[in-house]
Scaffold this active site. Structure first.
Site, PDB file in Angstrom:
ATOM      1  N   HIS A 137       0.832  -1.206   0.000  1.00 18.38           N
ATOM      2  CA  HIS A 137       0.000   0.000   0.000  1.00 18.38           C
ATOM      3  C   HIS A 137       0.869   1.259   0.000  1.00 18.38           C
ATOM      4  O   HIS A 137       0.595   2.237  -0.714  1.00 18.38           O
ATOM      5  CB  HIS A 137      -0.911  -0.031   1.234  1.00 18.38           C
ATOM      6  N   GLU A 188       2.324   1.796  -3.442  1.00 13.02           N
ATOM      7  CA  GLU A 188       1.295   2.346  -4.351  1.00 13.02           C
ATOM      8  C   GLU A 188       1.208   3.867  -4.208  1.00 13.02           C
ATOM      9  O   GLU A 188       1.157   4.603  -5.201  1.00 13.02           O
ATOM     10  CB  GLU A 188      -0.053   1.698  -4.047  1.00 13.02           C
ATOM     11  N   HIS A 189       1.192   4.348  -2.969  1.00 12.86           N
ATOM     12  CA  HIS A 189       1.152   5.792  -2.718  1.00 12.86           C
ATOM     13  C   HIS A 189       2.346   6.501  -3.359  1.00 12.86           C
ATOM     14  O   HIS A 189       2.208   7.568  -3.960  1.00 12.86           O
ATOM     15  CB  HIS A 189       1.151   6.059  -1.209  1.00 12.86           C
ATOM     16  N   GLU A 211      -4.060   8.095   7.658  1.00 13.30           N
ATOM     17  CA  GLU A 211      -5.028   7.200   7.021  1.00 13.30           C
ATOM     18  C   GLU A 211      -5.298   5.983   7.912  1.00 13.30           C
ATOM     19  O   GLU A 211      -6.449   5.562   8.081  1.00 13.30           O
ATOM     20  CB  GLU A 211      -4.488   6.747   5.659  1.00 13.30           C
TER      21      GLU A 211
END
Length: 430
Positions: free
Chosen positions: A67, A70-71, A143
């Protein structure tokens, strides 16, 4: 490109595999103004233990790194952001990371080839520095904290944690604040070089396009200097047959309790077509048990145990599978007792053949209708393809499912000993 026509769903699919191993799929949709592309990577949050390409030693990376990576893909060496160029081209772009896959996508009506060139280029341009990695840690930490305060996410994820004791499906996709703070640029590059190699990626395009222009754009956009390897060696701890714990209860600021009932599937991995058949018959059985028109729903509603409907279904991946039924109830534990009793009695009495036919027809209709959505086609095709399944075979296999197939499935699934319940209930001061 090779051209395949599926007579059952009346759709054409073009396919090619480039020299670097990248698989390319194109489905023409004549007269569609919108066009869609998704570049998928066979790398998700479950992939934590592997041997990096070019190395011989097995490593374990930080939880949440897929994740995090991906960012970071959107930040470019020139200081720009990949989203900025998509906006200039009039395209709408996004990305997501799941337990098993990372995907980068866009949709547009104009400037499609320029947008596709940009998609392939930026995903093949990693840029990680101490400065930009540390900056991202703060963003992702916020997040993670947001999800920690989300009752819907917690009741779902606690259900997975109750079912799985060793499989990485019990680890949050984003990781933890502690784990992401340990991520380094070197670790990101190891993951990138291993999993973002073209042979571990697939591209799906759908819309009204010229095939030759499309392939020419893709071939020119591909970087020639990327290493590729189809045989990535990754590892997963052996998961015990039984569930980890039967129940997890947490308190949140909610007005009425939320519940997730999970059923852990203990079936061994199958060859792709059998796996697809098992998934479909399990999903049909789920609908027959939990649908709004079924007897169980009426029982729960009449007893005042269910508010609204039960949602969920069966989810299957390469090395694990489960079913989840979720909803809202004033007494989730009593609701589960009624569900358990109903399913046990259903095994004794047997399924209703007419009910099976109705649910099968609903599934066929729903699948055909879903092909109006180009995003649905593309995302599901890649998800299934990474499991070795051709999504275009779905309807054919669905039509083959018999009443006996579903009845047999009832005998070995939705068992109490393989079930768990996750509950989020109101805090006392609520």
């Amino acid at each position: 490109m090779k051209k395949i026509y599926n007579e059952v769903i009346r759709e054409t699919l073009y396919y090619d595999c480039l020299e670097n191993g990248l698989e390319v799929y194109y489905m023409p949709k004549k007269s569609y103004t919108n066009k869609y592309a998704v570049l998928g990577v066979d790398f998700g949050s479950n992939d934590l233990d592997f041997i990096p390409i070019g190395e011989s030693e097995r490593i374990r990376v930080q939880e949440g790194i897929a994740h995090f990576l991906e960012h970071k893909m959107f930040e470019q060496p020139d200081g720009g952001n990949a989203f900025d160029k998509f906006s200039q081209l009039g395209a709408s772009a996004n990305a997501f990371t799941s337990f098993t896959m990372t995907a980068y996508l866009f949709s547009t009506t104009d400037n499609f080839m320029e947008s596709l060139d940009h998609l392939i280029d930026y995903v093949q341009t990693p840029y990680y520095t101490e400065e930009n990695v540390n900056k991202e840690k703060g963003i992702i930490a916020q997040e993670i904290k947001m999800y920690e305060d989300d009752p819907e996410w917690n009741v779902y994820f606690n259900c997975l944690k109750a079912m799985y004791s060793k499989h990485h499906a019990n680890i949050d996709i984003a990781g933890s604040v502690e784990s992401i703070n340990k991520i380094s640029p070197e670790e990101l590059y190891k993951c990138y070089r291993t999993f973002y190699n073209p042979a571990n990626m697939k591209l799906f395009v759908v819309g009204d396009l010229d095939v030759e222009v499309l392939m020419d754009t893709i071939k020119k956009a591909n970087h020639k200097d990327l290493d590729f390897d189809k045989n990535i060696r990754s590892f997963m701890p052996e998961e015990p047959v039984g569930v980890k714990q039967k129940k997890i209860v947490e308190e949140f600021t909610v007005s009425i309790p939320l519940f997730y009932i999970g059923y852990k599937d203990v079936k061994k991995p199958m060859e792709p077509r059998k796996a697809l058949k098992n998934e479909i018959r399990s999903d049909i059985l789920f609908d027959m048990i939990f649908s709004e028109s079924g007897d169980l729903h009426q029982i729960l509603y009449n007893d005042g145990l269910l508010l609204g409907n039960i949602s969920g279904g069966y989810l299957s991946q390469k090395d694990y599978a489960y079913a989840i039924a979720s909803g809202v109830s004033r007494d989730p534990e009593r609701l589960k007792q009624v569900v358990d009793t109903y399913i046990d009695e259903l095994r004794e009495s047997g399924l209703d053949r007419q009910d099976f036919e109705i649910n099968k027809k609903k599934k066929i209709g729903g699948f055909l209708k879903s092909f109006d959505s180009i995003a649905y086609i593309a995302n599901n095709f890649l998800s299934y393809r990474f499991r070795g399944i051709n999504f275009l075979d779905y309807l054919e296999v669905l039509k083959e499912i018999s009443f006996e197939d579903v009845e047999d499935r009832l005998n070995d699934f939705f068992c109490q000993e393989q079930s768990v319940i996750s509950i989020v209930k109101p805090k006392p001061n609520n």
